[in-house]
Write a protein that holds these residues in place. Sequence first.
Motif, PDB file in Angstrom:
ATOM      1  N   THR A   1       0.817  -1.226  -0.144  1.00 46.67           N
ATOM      2  CA  THR A   1      -0.114   0.037  -0.201  1.00 46.67           C
ATOM      3  C   THR A   1       0.935   1.262   0.060  1.00 46.67           C
ATOM      4  O   THR A   1       0.523   2.335  -0.808  1.00 46.67           O
ATOM      5  CB  THR A   1      -0.991  -0.115   1.295  1.00 46.67           C
ATOM      6  N   ARG A   2       1.892   1.192   0.762  1.00 44.99           N
ATOM      7  CA  ARG A   2       2.749   2.573   0.800  1.00 44.99           C
ATOM      8  C   ARG A   2       3.610   2.614  -0.507  1.00 44.99           C
ATOM      9  O   ARG A   2       3.703   3.517  -0.943  1.00 44.99           O
ATOM     10  CB  ARG A   2       3.627   2.274   2.139  1.00 44.99           C
ATOM     11  N   SER A   3       4.061   1.638  -0.930  1.00 44.26           N
ATOM     12  CA  SER A   3       4.593   1.749  -2.521  1.00 44.26           C
ATOM     13  C   SER A   3       3.665   2.066  -3.431  1.00 44.26           C
ATOM     14  O   SER A   3       4.235   2.984  -4.332  1.00 44.26           O
ATOM     15  CB  SER A   3       5.104   0.230  -2.923  1.00 44.26           C
ATOM     16  N   ALA A   4       2.387   1.768  -3.371  1.00 45.86           N
ATOM     17  CA  ALA A   4       1.362   2.284  -4.279  1.00 45.86           C
ATOM     18  C   ALA A   4       1.327   3.814  -3.963  1.00 45.86           C
ATOM     19  O   ALA A   4       1.400   4.451  -5.082  1.00 45.86           O
ATOM     20  CB  ALA A   4       0.163   1.555  -3.962  1.00 45.86           C
ATOM     21  N   GLU A   5       1.274   4.322  -3.104  1.00 43.42           N
ATOM     22  CA  GLU A   5       1.051   5.568  -2.685  1.00 43.42           C
ATOM     23  C   GLU A   5       2.411   6.622  -3.128  1.00 43.42           C
ATOM     24  O   GLU A   5       2.165   7.286  -3.654  1.00 43.42           O
ATOM     25  CB  GLU A   5       1.114   5.845  -1.134  1.00 43.42           C
ATOM     26  N   ALA A   6       3.481   5.985  -2.873  1.00 46.33           N
ATOM     27  CA  ALA A   6       4.706   6.594  -3.369  1.00 46.33           C
ATOM     28  C   ALA A   6       4.891   6.518  -4.894  1.00 46.33           C
ATOM     29  O   ALA A   6       5.476   7.653  -5.111  1.00 46.33           O
ATOM     30  CB  ALA A   6       5.892   5.830  -2.676  1.00 46.33           C
ATOM     31  N   LEU A   7       4.581   5.615  -5.483  1.00 42.75           N
ATOM     32  CA  LEU A   7       4.786   5.399  -6.782  1.00 42.75           C
ATOM     33  C   LEU A   7       3.627   6.286  -7.735  1.00 42.75           C
ATOM     34  O   LEU A   7       4.093   6.747  -8.776  1.00 42.75           O
ATOM     35  CB  LEU A   7       4.644   3.913  -7.500  1.00 42.75           C
ATOM     36  N   SER A   8       2.470   6.523  -6.866  1.00 46.04           N
ATOM     37  CA  SER A   8       1.647   7.524  -7.555  1.00 46.04           C
ATOM     38  C   SER A   8       1.880   8.809  -7.727  1.00 46.04           C
ATOM     39  O   SER A   8       1.074   9.741  -8.504  1.00 46.04           O
ATOM     40  CB  SER A   8       0.254   7.307  -6.781  1.00 46.04           C
TER      41      SER A   8
ATOM     42  N   GLY B   1       3.636  11.787 -14.224  1.00 50.04           N
ATOM     43  CA  GLY B   1       3.063  10.829 -15.311  1.00 50.04           C
ATOM     44  C   GLY B   1       2.657   9.718 -15.099  1.00 50.04           C
ATOM     45  O   GLY B   1       2.112   8.749 -16.016  1.00 50.04           O
ATOM     46  N   VAL B   2       2.269   9.503 -13.869  1.00 56.07           N
ATOM     47  CA  VAL B   2       1.808   8.017 -13.180  1.00 56.07           C
ATOM     48  C   VAL B   2       0.478   8.268 -12.788  1.00 56.07           C
ATOM     49  O   VAL B   2       0.224   9.361 -11.670  1.00 56.07           O
ATOM     50  CB  VAL B   2       2.799   7.500 -12.253  1.00 56.07           C
ATOM     51  N   GLY B   3      -0.429   7.553 -13.160  1.00 60.29           N
ATOM     52  CA  GLY B   3      -1.924   7.637 -12.614  1.00 60.29           C
ATOM     53  C   GLY B   3      -1.679   7.162 -11.112  1.00 60.29           C
ATOM     54  O   GLY B   3      -0.870   6.365 -10.669  1.00 60.29           O
ATOM     55  N   GLU B   4      -2.919   6.880 -10.320  1.00 58.73           N
ATOM     56  CA  GLU B   4      -3.091   6.500  -9.329  1.00 58.73           C
ATOM     57  C   GLU B   4      -2.687   4.881  -9.370  1.00 58.73           C
ATOM     58  O   GLU B   4      -3.452   4.297 -10.009  1.00 58.73           O
ATOM     59  CB  GLU B   4      -4.319   6.702  -8.481  1.00 58.73           C
ATOM     60  N   PHE B   5      -1.786   4.275  -8.443  1.00 51.37           N
ATOM     61  CA  PHE B   5      -1.758   2.971  -8.383  1.00 51.37           C
ATOM     62  C   PHE B   5      -3.041   2.315  -7.494  1.00 51.37           C
ATOM     63  O   PHE B   5      -3.217   2.891  -6.326  1.00 51.37           O
ATOM     64  CB  PHE B   5      -0.528   2.579  -7.723  1.00 51.37           C
ATOM     65  N   ARG B   6      -3.710   1.444  -8.023  1.00 50.78           N
ATOM     66  CA  ARG B   6      -4.810   0.539  -7.549  1.00 50.78           C
ATOM     67  C   ARG B   6      -3.824  -0.606  -6.735  1.00 50.78           C
ATOM     68  O   ARG B   6      -2.929  -1.271  -7.220  1.00 50.78           O
ATOM     69  CB  ARG B   6      -5.667  -0.037  -8.420  1.00 50.78           C
ATOM     70  N   VAL B   7      -4.455  -0.720  -5.356  1.00 49.18           N
ATOM     71  CA  VAL B   7      -4.105  -1.944  -4.806  1.00 49.18           C
ATOM     72  C   VAL B   7      -4.770  -2.997  -5.080  1.00 49.18           C
ATOM     73  O   VAL B   7      -6.119  -3.068  -4.838  1.00 49.18           O
ATOM     74  CB  VAL B   7      -3.915  -1.591  -3.407  1.00 49.18           C
TER      75      VAL B   7
ATOM     76  N   ILE C   1      -0.134  -4.298  -7.456  1.00 52.40           N
ATOM     77  CA  ILE C   1      -0.525  -2.893  -7.802  1.00 52.40           C
ATOM     78  C   ILE C   1      -0.604  -2.692  -9.285  1.00 52.40           C
ATOM     79  O   ILE C   1       0.143  -3.426  -9.682  1.00 52.40           O
ATOM     80  CB  ILE C   1       0.348  -1.992  -6.897  1.00 52.40           C
ATOM     81  N   CYS C   2      -1.286  -1.784  -9.485  1.00 45.66           N
ATOM     82  CA  CYS C   2      -1.439  -1.544 -11.059  1.00 45.66           C
ATOM     83  C   CYS C   2      -1.812  -0.211 -11.325  1.00 45.66           C
ATOM     84  O   CYS C   2      -2.600   0.421 -10.635  1.00 45.66           O
ATOM     85  CB  CYS C   2      -2.480  -2.317 -11.533  1.00 45.66           C
ATOM     86  N   ALA C   3      -1.299   0.569 -12.397  1.00 50.41           N
ATOM     87  CA  ALA C   3      -1.462   1.929 -12.751  1.00 50.41           C
ATOM     88  C   ALA C   3      -1.332   2.060 -14.301  1.00 50.41           C
ATOM     89  O   ALA C   3      -0.589   1.285 -14.922  1.00 50.41           O
ATOM     90  CB  ALA C   3      -0.695   2.874 -12.136  1.00 50.41           C
ATOM     91  N   VAL C   4      -2.345   3.099 -14.843  1.00 47.24           N
ATOM     92  CA  VAL C   4      -1.753   3.413 -16.364  1.00 47.24           C
ATOM     93  C   VAL C   4      -0.825   4.784 -16.268  1.00 47.24           C
ATOM     94  O   VAL C   4      -0.890   5.310 -15.297  1.00 47.24           O
ATOM     95  CB  VAL C   4      -3.242   3.929 -16.789  1.00 47.24           C
ATOM     96  N   VAL C   5      -0.029   4.700 -17.069  1.00 51.43           N
ATOM     97  CA  VAL C   5       1.092   5.862 -17.074  1.00 51.43           C
ATOM     98  C   VAL C   5       0.825   6.594 -18.540  1.00 51.43           C
ATOM     99  O   VAL C   5       0.281   6.065 -19.449  1.00 51.43           O
ATOM    100  CB  VAL C   5       2.421   5.228 -17.016  1.00 51.43           C
ATOM    101  N   ASP C   6       1.421   8.034 -18.197  1.00 48.82           N
ATOM    102  CA  ASP C   6       0.931   8.963 -19.424  1.00 48.82           C
ATOM    103  C   ASP C   6       1.983   8.628 -20.790  1.00 48.82           C
ATOM    104  O   ASP C   6       1.631   9.113 -21.827  1.00 48.82           O
ATOM    105  CB  ASP C   6       0.959  10.508 -18.983  1.00 48.82           C
ATOM    106  N   SER C   7       3.218   8.245 -20.386  1.00 49.57           N
ATOM    107  CA  SER C   7       4.349   8.381 -21.365  1.00 49.57           C
ATOM    108  C   SER C   7       5.284   7.297 -21.165  1.00 49.57           C
ATOM    109  O   SER C   7       5.280   6.677 -20.227  1.00 49.57           O
ATOM    110  CB  SER C   7       5.094   9.657 -21.269  1.00 49.57           C
ATOM    111  N   PRO C   8       5.922   6.947 -22.428  1.00 49.10           N
ATOM    112  CA  PRO C   8       6.990   5.932 -22.093  1.00 49.10           C
ATOM    113  C   PRO C   8       8.034   6.428 -20.874  1.00 49.10           C
ATOM    114  O   PRO C   8       8.668   5.403 -20.284  1.00 49.10           O
ATOM    115  CB  PRO C   8       7.702   6.180 -23.445  1.00 49.10           C
ATOM    116  N   GLU C   9       8.363   7.784 -21.044  1.00 51.85           N
ATOM    117  CA  GLU C   9       9.323   8.226 -19.731  1.00 51.85           C
ATOM    118  C   GLU C   9       8.721   7.741 -18.578  1.00 51.85           C
ATOM    119  O   GLU C   9       9.651   7.450 -17.759  1.00 51.85           O
ATOM    120  CB  GLU C   9       9.469   9.801 -20.115  1.00 51.85           C
TER     121      GLU C   9
END
Length: 192
Positions: A20-27, A31-37, A43-51
């Motif tokens: 859960t903490r990792s998801a919050e930090a990565l979010s 360019g990173v959307g909210e990570f779902r736990v 955890i999973c998230a959609v990202v905006d760009s290759p970078e």
Amino acid sequence: MLAVHARYRGREPRRALLVTRSAEALSTLDGVGEFRVLGVEDICAVVDSPEALCDTVMALLSDGSWAVGVGVVPGTTDEELTRGTATSSLRGGVRAGTVKVASLPKGKSTLADDIAAVFALMGHVLSKRTLEGREATSLVRSGLNQNEAAEELDISKQAMSQRLQAAGWQAETAGWRLAVNLLTRAEAGRYD
């Protein structure tokens, strides 16, 4: 569209809290959307760009306790499809420090294999890095030049240069650029 799915493979006894903490930090990455736990260790998230995708995967690989799945679905805005593609790449037992890439359409796996290979090489570089190397590369990655980073660490410019060399900074930078270029091609549907 791009997505990342990560599965915790470490030995932390309180893994649900760590995930859960990792998801919050990565979010918080640009360019990173909210990570779902998803459950206890996913955890999973959609990202905006290759970078943004590369930055996220690098953060997960540097920890060494995550298996990572990348979903590349060119020409769509369907977030669920993209997340599902990232998740499908983790089927079949993936170990920590591994990146699998799923890309549509089927049969175009060469580019996905190339992206996974670049991340495998970068993961190897990151796994060999010392604490001093992590400090040095983190400062330079954040935008400081070598002189400014050396000042921040209260070391000489030569010592900073040596730390970056030992940490594989040039290899990381080249690998990051290559991964971004390959992901850009995959996202645009250019598989040749």
